[in-house]
Design an enzyme around this catalytic site. Structure first.
Site, PDB file in Angstrom:
ATOM      1  N   HIS A 171       0.858  -1.200   0.053  1.00 49.79           N
ATOM      2  CA  HIS A 171      -0.008   0.042  -0.041  1.00 49.79           C
ATOM      3  C   HIS A 171       0.798   1.116  -0.083  1.00 49.79           C
ATOM      4  O   HIS A 171       0.301   2.403  -0.491  1.00 49.79           O
ATOM      5  CB  HIS A 171      -0.935  -0.013   1.075  1.00 49.79           C
ATOM      6  CG  HIS A 171      -2.140   0.891   1.039  1.00 49.79           C
ATOM      7  ND1 HIS A 171      -2.312   1.899   0.280  1.00 49.79           N
ATOM      8  CD2 HIS A 171      -3.472   0.438   1.360  1.00 49.79           C
ATOM      9  CE1 HIS A 171      -3.757   2.134   0.318  1.00 49.79           C
ATOM     10  NE2 HIS A 171      -4.255   1.368   0.810  1.00 49.79           N
ATOM     11  N   ASP A 417      -8.675  -5.231 -20.370  1.00 55.08           N
ATOM     12  CA  ASP A 417      -8.906  -5.995 -21.598  1.00 55.08           C
ATOM     13  C   ASP A 417      -7.681  -6.567 -21.983  1.00 55.08           C
ATOM     14  O   ASP A 417      -6.860  -5.666 -22.675  1.00 55.08           O
ATOM     15  CB  ASP A 417      -9.754  -5.742 -22.666  1.00 55.08           C
ATOM     16  CG  ASP A 417      -9.909  -6.535 -23.756  1.00 55.08           C
ATOM     17  OD1 ASP A 417      -9.498  -7.723 -23.633  1.00 55.08           O
ATOM     18  OD2 ASP A 417     -10.757  -6.421 -24.606  1.00 55.08           O
TER      19      ASP A 417
HETATM   20  C1  LIG Z   1     -11.736  12.312  -3.059  1.00 51.21           C
HETATM   21  C2  LIG Z   1     -12.457  11.831  -4.043  1.00 51.21           C
HETATM   22  C3  LIG Z   1     -12.723  10.349  -3.456  1.00 51.21           C
HETATM   23  C4  LIG Z   1     -13.913  12.467  -4.113  1.00 51.21           C
HETATM   24  O1  LIG Z   1     -14.512  11.941  -5.340  1.00 51.21           O
HETATM   25  P1  LIG Z   1     -15.735  12.788  -5.927  1.00 51.21           P
HETATM   26  O2  LIG Z   1     -16.134  12.065  -6.992  1.00 51.21           O
HETATM   27  O3  LIG Z   1     -16.891  12.928  -4.888  1.00 51.21           O
HETATM   28  O4  LIG Z   1     -15.162  14.154  -6.126  1.00 51.21           O
HETATM   29  P2  LIG Z   1     -14.652  14.749  -7.541  1.00 51.21           P
HETATM   30  O5  LIG Z   1     -14.233  16.072  -7.496  1.00 51.21           O
HETATM   31  O6  LIG Z   1     -13.364  13.778  -7.913  1.00 51.21           O
HETATM   32  O7  LIG Z   1     -15.822  14.640  -8.477  1.00 51.21           O
HETATM   33  C5  LIG Z   1     -16.838  15.017  -8.575  1.00 51.21           C
HETATM   34  C6  LIG Z   1     -17.509  15.318  -9.690  1.00 51.21           C
HETATM   35  O8  LIG Z   1     -16.703  15.935 -10.680  1.00 51.21           O
HETATM   36  C7  LIG Z   1     -16.860  15.307 -11.986  1.00 51.21           C
HETATM   37  N1  LIG Z   1     -15.713  14.302 -12.310  1.00 51.21           N
HETATM   38  C8  LIG Z   1     -14.488  14.467 -11.615  1.00 51.21           C
HETATM   39  N2  LIG Z   1     -13.773  13.445 -12.340  1.00 51.21           N
HETATM   40  C9  LIG Z   1     -14.264  12.984 -13.173  1.00 51.21           C
HETATM   41  C10 LIG Z   1     -13.854  12.114 -14.273  1.00 51.21           C
HETATM   42  N3  LIG Z   1     -12.757  11.596 -14.194  1.00 51.21           N
HETATM   43  N4  LIG Z   1     -14.680  11.929 -15.336  1.00 51.21           N
HETATM   44  C11 LIG Z   1     -15.962  12.363 -15.121  1.00 51.21           C
HETATM   45  N5  LIG Z   1     -16.401  13.467 -14.427  1.00 51.21           N
HETATM   46  C12 LIG Z   1     -15.672  13.668 -13.450  1.00 51.21           C
HETATM   47  C13 LIG Z   1     -17.984  14.514 -11.939  1.00 51.21           C
HETATM   48  O9  LIG Z   1     -19.014  15.438 -12.263  1.00 51.21           O
HETATM   49  C14 LIG Z   1     -18.294  14.231 -10.632  1.00 51.21           C
HETATM   50  O10 LIG Z   1     -19.581  14.028  -9.885  1.00 51.21           O
HETATM   51  P3  LIG Z   1     -20.400  12.735 -10.201  1.00 51.21           P
HETATM   52  O11 LIG Z   1     -19.556  11.690  -9.367  1.00 51.21           O
HETATM   53  O12 LIG Z   1     -21.696  12.787  -9.389  1.00 51.21           O
HETATM   54  O13 LIG Z   1     -20.355  12.505 -11.989  1.00 51.21           O
HETATM   55  C15 LIG Z   1     -12.033  11.789  -5.510  1.00 51.21           C
HETATM   56  O14 LIG Z   1     -11.514  12.861  -5.969  1.00 51.21           O
HETATM   57  C16 LIG Z   1     -10.650  11.037  -5.585  1.00 51.21           C
HETATM   58  O15 LIG Z   1      -9.674  11.303  -5.395  1.00 51.21           O
HETATM   59  N6  LIG Z   1     -11.011   9.527  -6.049  1.00 51.21           N
HETATM   60  C17 LIG Z   1      -9.622   8.695  -6.135  1.00 51.21           C
HETATM   61  C18 LIG Z   1      -9.523   8.015  -5.019  1.00 51.21           C
HETATM   62  C19 LIG Z   1      -8.437   6.954  -4.994  1.00 51.21           C
HETATM   63  O16 LIG Z   1      -7.379   7.070  -5.371  1.00 51.21           O
HETATM   64  N7  LIG Z   1      -8.770   5.837  -4.377  1.00 51.21           N
HETATM   65  C20 LIG Z   1      -7.768   4.789  -4.415  1.00 51.21           C
HETATM   66  C21 LIG Z   1      -7.201   4.930  -2.799  1.00 51.21           C
HETATM   67  S1  LIG Z   1      -6.090   3.555  -2.883  1.00 51.21           S
HETATM   68  C22 LIG Z   1      -6.922   2.248  -2.468  1.00 51.21           C
HETATM   69  O17 LIG Z   1      -8.158   2.197  -1.900  1.00 51.21           O
HETATM   70  C23 LIG Z   1      -6.460   0.886  -2.906  1.00 51.21           C
HETATM   71  C24 LIG Z   1      -6.533   0.749  -4.246  1.00 51.21           C
HETATM   72  O18 LIG Z   1      -7.507   1.098  -4.875  1.00 51.21           O
HETATM   73  O19 LIG Z   1      -5.741   0.088  -4.693  1.00 51.21           O
END
Ligand SMILES: CC(C)(COP(=O)(O)OP(=O)(O)OC[C@H]1O[C@@H](n2cnc3c(N)ncnc32)[C@H](O)[C@@H]1OP(=O)(O)O)[C@@H](O)C(=O)NCCC(=O)NCCSC(=O)CC(=O)O
Length: 474
Positions: A171, A417
């Site tokens: 991790h 894929d």
């Molecule tokens: C902090 C967050 C979780 C918050 O997510 P949110 O979806 O609430 O917030 P956000 O600002 O990113 O996006 C909000 C809105 O912006 C738009 N939006 C943002 N990014 C987009 C994209 N790539 N494509 C299309 N739309 C997008 C959408 O309208 C979305 O609303 P709507 O959603 O309604 O369409 C995210 O920003 C983030 O960082 N995600 C990645 C988390 C991550 O890396 N996890 C893995 C951790 S490690 C782990 O756990 C192990 C592993 O995975 O291996």
């Protein structure tokens, strides 16, 4: 031979070391990759395990061994040439202040090839499945006091049913984005091999899949990387505080025999209804706050409320939430989107279980998560000693209830894929130890989300009915 509860078996055929592809012109040179404060924050957290299940009915041993396995192996070797740190190890030499990834020529990734007679259709479905059935499909990451693998891979053949690819990774060295970049690159080369002869070439990757290993992009003038290391050393408190061993997990895998796994789904329409409901509750309460009601927030809010109710968490319990955010685009200046390593900033908050189980519980949690995501903007994204103090305090608390989500609804897991079609199913196996829910965008698109949940069987039945009823009430 690993044997699971209902006598299904996974037989290991081969454990081999796969090195980065080398030819006369290309051989990876030795190097050291330092850990940033993001990496040292996650240093003691248990490995993440992802599983991709590919259905190929009528797949014979001959075609698996002659067509699929050699291509996957060769493509993996080509991928490792671009992702060489994955072939190295985490080590902490006596003269080094903190651990680092060390790569030496001849280092490689451990690859297990196995065969399973489990019911593939059941495993790759969404219904209730024994959580323990998934453990033999992902490899154990080797982590000793002084050396840890970065990643380990397992390819499992299911006669007449298909195959699976399981990955376990450290991790602190990879986050979800990095893992999926690696998987997509491997899949890309695997498809290339099927359409052309790349055996002697050094093919390149698209820019978004070309990893950036430049650690100087993470600015750390105050040495937060070492502050985190020192806190981990104090926390470990054992005779060998420099041990690379990771923390014991929330749920002991050996004792997890009565845990089951089930996948739930929220459609784009369900998300919209949840958003309308939260907005309505807020309007009725006269709240004028601008909430961040994304798919992620609404999905987690609904699932967390169901979790707390299904687990019958006592009303006066303090429940903790952790949101891990990808900080690549949030840092100032931003880090390249193809930065490879760990760039997850964590925000922790708490709420009373009594507030979560109220009729407006989903709105309570959605507001909490919305605030947490706002913290990930600006200074909240940077490392700080307070963050670690808070994290360690939470880990020390006995019997604490922690709600968090692994994976993301933006990683396009189902786009992986390798040339034999999209996965029939993806799972984050390791949520059976962490108690997290797992997220992936719905296989069929449409703005929906798949939610992986592991609970005791009775709790799962309650969760399932709450999950459905909670949507019907909207
Ligand atoms: C902090 C967050 C979780 C918050 O997510 P949110 O979806 O609430 O917030 P956000 O600002 O990113 O996006 C909000 C809105 O912006 C738009 N939006 C943002 N990014 C987009 C994209 N790539 N494509 C299309 N739309 C997008 C959408 O309208 C979305 O609303 P709507 O959603 O309604 O369409 C995210 O920003 C983030 O960082 N995600 C990645 C988390 C991550 O890396 N996890 C893995 C951790 S490690 C782990 O756990 C192990 C592993 O995975 O291996």
């Amino acid at each position: 031979m690993a044997e699971t509860q209902n006598n299904s078996k996974v037989k290991v055929h081969e454990v081999t070391k796969l090195t980065p592809f080398s030819s006369n012109s290309t051989t990876a040179a030795p190097f050291t990759l330092p850990l940033t404060y993001f990496d040292t924050y996650w240093f003691k957290f248990p490995p993440v395990e992802r599983l991709f299940l590919y259905q190929i009915t009528e797949l014979t041993g001959d075609s698996f061994n002659s067509a699929i396995l050699p291509k996957l192996k060769h493509a993996l070797s080509l991928t490792l040439l671009h992702y060489t740190p994955l072939a190295g190890h985490l080590m902490w030499p006596p003269d080094a202040a903190k651990p680092a990834i060390y790569y030496f020529p001849d280092d490689g990734v451990s690859l297990t090839v196995a065969e399973s007679n489990s019911d593939f259709a059941l495993l790759s479905g969404s219904g209730i499945r024994d959580a323990a059935e998934f453990n033999p499909l992902v490899p154990q990451l080797s982590i000793s006091d002084d050396k840890a693998e970065v990643i380990a891979i397992q390819i499992t053949y299911f006669p007449n049913q298909g195959f699976s690819i399981g990955v376990s990774y450290h991790h602190s060295l990879l986050d979800g984005k990095s893992c999926m970049m690696f998987i997509k690159s491997w899949a890309y080369f695997s498809k290339q091999i099927q359409s052309s002869d790349v055996h002697n070439a050094n093919p390149s990757l698209a820019p978004e899949l070309t990893p950036c290993f430049d650690r100087t992009v993470i600015k750390d003038p105050d040495g937060i990387d070492m502050v985190y290391v020192k806190h981990w050393m104090d926390f470990t408190g054992s005779s060998d505080t420099r041990s690379l061993k990771v923390l014991a997990t929330a749920v002991d895998k050996e004792g997890s025999s009565d845990f089951v796994r089930k996948t739930f789904e929220l459609s784009g329409e369900d998300i919209k209804k949840l958003r309308d409901k939260v907005n309505k509750i807020n309007n009725e309460a006269g709240e004028s706050k601008q909430l961040h009601l994304s798919t992620f927030v609404l999905t987690c809010a609904h699932a967390y409320v169901c979790q707390i109710k299904a687990k019958r968490v006592e009303a006066n319990t303090t429940v903790e939430f952790a949101v891990g955010g990808d900080c690549r685009g949030r840092l100032d200046p931003p880090v390249p989107t193809n930065y490879f390593g760990n760039c997850i900033g964590s925000v922790i908050a708490e709420a009373k279980a009594s507030d979560m189980i109220r009729d407006d519980g989903v709105a309570v949690v959605a507001e909490k998560l919305s605030e947490m995501i706002k913290v990930l903007k600006g200074n909240g994204v940077q490392g700080s000693e307070d963050k670690m103090v808070e994290t360690i305090a939470m880990l020390k608390e006995k019997g604490h209830v922690m709600l968090t989500a692994a994976g993301s609804n933006r990683f396009d897991d189902y786009g992986s894929d390798f040339g034999w079609g999209r996965p029939k199913k993806v799972e984050i196996v390791s949520v059976d130890r962490t108690g997290a829910i797992s997220l992936a965008e719905s296989k069929d698109g449409g703005g929906g989300v798949e939610i992986g949940v592991v609970l005791k069987k009775q709790q799962m039945e309650v969760f399932a009915s709450l999950f459905v009823n909670g949507l019907e009430d909207l």
